[in-house]
Design an enzyme around this catalytic site. Structure first.
Site, PDB file in Angstrom:
ATOM      1  N   LYS A 110       0.839  -1.215   0.000  1.00 29.93           N
ATOM      2  CA  LYS A 110       0.000   0.000   0.000  1.00 29.93           C
ATOM      3  C   LYS A 110       0.864   1.252   0.000  1.00 29.93           C
ATOM      4  O   LYS A 110       0.457   2.278  -0.530  1.00 29.93           O
ATOM      5  CB  LYS A 110      -0.977  -0.026   1.171  1.00 29.93           C
ATOM      6  N   LYS A 192      -4.269  -9.988  -6.386  1.00 30.43           N
ATOM      7  CA  LYS A 192      -5.558 -10.399  -5.820  1.00 30.43           C
ATOM      8  C   LYS A 192      -6.642  -9.388  -6.183  1.00 30.43           C
ATOM      9  O   LYS A 192      -6.352  -8.200  -6.382  1.00 30.43           O
ATOM     10  CB  LYS A 192      -5.449 -10.579  -4.310  1.00 30.43           C
ATOM     11  N   LYS A 195     -10.799  -4.288  -3.419  1.00 28.27           N
ATOM     12  CA  LYS A 195     -11.594  -3.063  -3.546  1.00 28.27           C
ATOM     13  C   LYS A 195     -10.713  -1.870  -3.861  1.00 28.27           C
ATOM     14  O   LYS A 195     -11.172  -0.889  -4.424  1.00 28.27           O
ATOM     15  CB  LYS A 195     -12.365  -2.811  -2.248  1.00 28.27           C
TER      16      LYS A 195
HETATM   17  P1  ADP Z   1     -10.359  -5.693  -0.051  1.00 28.22           P
HETATM   18  O1  ADP Z   1      -8.905  -6.070  -0.086  1.00 28.22           O
HETATM   19  O2  ADP Z   1     -11.052  -6.061  -1.277  1.00 28.22           O
HETATM   20  O3  ADP Z   1     -10.574  -4.266   0.357  1.00 28.22           O
HETATM   21  P2  ADP Z   1     -11.073  -6.430   2.667  1.00 28.22           P
HETATM   22  O4  ADP Z   1      -9.695  -6.020   3.061  1.00 28.22           O
HETATM   23  O5  ADP Z   1     -12.185  -5.604   3.182  1.00 28.22           O
HETATM   24  O6  ADP Z   1     -11.081  -6.542   1.076  1.00 28.22           O
HETATM   25  O7  ADP Z   1     -11.301  -7.941   3.053  1.00 28.22           O
HETATM   26  C1  ADP Z   1     -12.490  -8.528   3.572  1.00 28.22           C
HETATM   27  C2  ADP Z   1     -12.300 -10.027   3.601  1.00 28.22           C
HETATM   28  O8  ADP Z   1     -12.237 -10.554   2.265  1.00 28.22           O
HETATM   29  C3  ADP Z   1     -10.976 -10.469   4.272  1.00 28.22           C
HETATM   30  O9  ADP Z   1     -11.209 -11.629   5.023  1.00 28.22           O
HETATM   31  C4  ADP Z   1     -10.069 -10.740   3.114  1.00 28.22           C
HETATM   32  O10 ADP Z   1      -9.052 -11.666   3.433  1.00 28.22           O
HETATM   33  C5  ADP Z   1     -11.035 -11.313   2.077  1.00 28.22           C
HETATM   34  N1  ADP Z   1     -10.563 -11.064   0.723  1.00 28.22           N
HETATM   35  C6  ADP Z   1     -10.284  -9.865   0.159  1.00 28.22           C
HETATM   36  N2  ADP Z   1      -9.883 -10.016  -1.117  1.00 28.22           N
HETATM   37  C7  ADP Z   1      -9.900 -11.351  -1.369  1.00 28.22           C
HETATM   38  C8  ADP Z   1      -9.597 -12.137  -2.527  1.00 28.22           C
HETATM   39  N3  ADP Z   1      -9.221 -11.576  -3.657  1.00 28.22           N
HETATM   40  N4  ADP Z   1      -9.726 -13.475  -2.438  1.00 28.22           N
HETATM   41  C9  ADP Z   1     -10.128 -14.058  -1.285  1.00 28.22           C
HETATM   42  N5  ADP Z   1     -10.423 -13.379  -0.163  1.00 28.22           N
HETATM   43  C10 ADP Z   1     -10.329 -12.037  -0.198  1.00 28.22           C
END
Ligand code: ADP
Ligand code: TRP
Length: 324
Positions: A110, A192, A195
């Site tokens: 980040k 990955k 968001k």
């Molecule tokens: P993002 O990275 O999309 O902002 P969050 O950090 O809010 O998502 O993550 C919410 C949940 O979703 C966490 O448990 C995270 O490990 C899971 N998660 C986020 N992106 C992925 C992905 N690409 N594949 C599987 N799990 C994910």
């Protein structure tokens, strides 16, 4: 046995969030005492508009409910409405070496992605996450693979605190959904789905048209076979994984089903299957998201419940480390 997990209100929920975490949460609430929360304080570590953050909080909550998280079965709350998280955050800051924080992959990534906003919150993010978990003395934390390092530092913080003072915390364990633990971006399958990079996301409540468009234009690989081979064919393997999660079919069966067929036919099928899977949930979401006062009530009630437990636990924690 207590389960806790959180999600940041930084945008719409994508299929990585769903298959990596939320779908698992829905099942866990049948068996365990579950606490699920919206991590709005964590979301402040990236640049944001205050109005947009509020909107995202309500949309995230409506999404969780539409996807099957029930306020009757679980405690659903807003992180910032339980001030004890921040109090414990300070205490844990004082047992966590700075070096551990600088080594975190998420911090490194980040700080590269958001070069003009490398704030202290971004660095201290894992300590707040440790506070979220240890405040409730949770046993299990269902998350995607990207969060494993944060879970490891949480365990390390718990160990350090227990060793420095007295045994106060359990060491929480991660719970992964093996197939859904890491869904990749549709436009860059080496990254990955996240968001923070919405271009590569398939959101669970995207319209039929958008789902079709995004899946059909997703990056595939050279060749034309539908084969699961993450190194040689990362794009198509990501789609096979997604299809396997939606249809609950083993990967080998999918490879057989599409033997001799091309990418277009396969992608079409994946799109239709996703549209079908999320159709009812989307309807529910579109209704719920308009009911702001109902959503507000759910958060207030859940945050009160969580506060009661957090307050009680924090008294013990403060005593352990010499506070009055
Ligand atoms: P993002 O990275 O999309 O902002 P969050 O950090 O809010 O998502 O993550 C919410 C949940 O979703 C966490 O448990 C995270 O490990 C899971 N998660 C986020 N992106 C992925 C992905 N690409 N594949 C599987 N799990 C994910
Ligand atoms: N950091 C998590 C993520 O980005 C969200 C989160 C915050 C969390 N606090 C937590 C997850 C506590 C599990 C437990 O996905």
């Amino acid at each position: 046995m207590l389960v806790i997990s959180g999600i940041q209100p930084t945008g719409k929920i994508h299929i990585g969030n769903y298959f990596g975490a939320i779908k698992h949460w829905v099942k866990l609430q049948e068996k365990y005492k579950c606490f699920f929360f919206i991590a709005d304080l964590h979301a402040m570590t990236e640049s944001y508009e205050p109005k947009k953050l509020q909107k995202n909080i309500y949309e995230t909550l409506a999404s969780l409910i539409a996807l099957g998280i029930s306020e009757k079965k679980s405690v659903i709350f807003l992180q910032s409405q339980v001030p004890f998280h921040c109090e414990l955050f300070w205490i844990l800051n004082c047992v966590c070496p700075c070096g551990d924080l600088f080594r975190m992959t998420q911090f490194k990534e980040k700080s590269k992605q958001f070069k003009d906003n490398i704030n202290a919150g971004l660095l201290n993010y894992p300590i707040l996450m440790a506070s979220d978990i240890l405040l409730y003395n949770a046993e299990f934390v269902p998350v995607g693979k990207d969060q494993l390092q944060h879970l490891e530092i949480t365990r390390e913080i718990a160990r350090r605190f227990n060793k420095r003072f007295k045994k106060t915390f359990k060491e929480p364990k991660p719970l992964l959904n093996p197939l859904g633990e890491k869904i990749y971006s549709l436009i860059n399958p080496s990254k990955k789905m996240s968001k923070s990079s919405p271009e590569g996301c398939l959101f669970v409540f995207d319209s039929r048209k958008d789902i079709k468009k995004k899946i059909l234009s997703s990056i595939t690989d050279s060749g034309k076979e539908i084969e699961f081979s993450p190194k040689a064919k990362p794009g198509i393997s990501n789609l096979i994984k997604i299809y396997s999660l939606v249809e609950e079919k083993p990967i080998e069966e999918i490879e057989k089903e599409f033997l001799g067929k091309g990418y277009f036919e396969f992608k079409n099928k994946v799109a239709l299957s996703l549209i079908d899977y999320f159709a009812q949930k989307r309807k529910k979401y579109l209704k719920l998201v308009k009911k702001k006062s109902y959503l507000k009530k759910i958060l207030n009630k859940g945050s009160q419940k969580a506060s009661q437990i957090a307050k009680r636990n924090l008294v013990k924690i403060k005593k352990s480390c010499g506070l009055l």
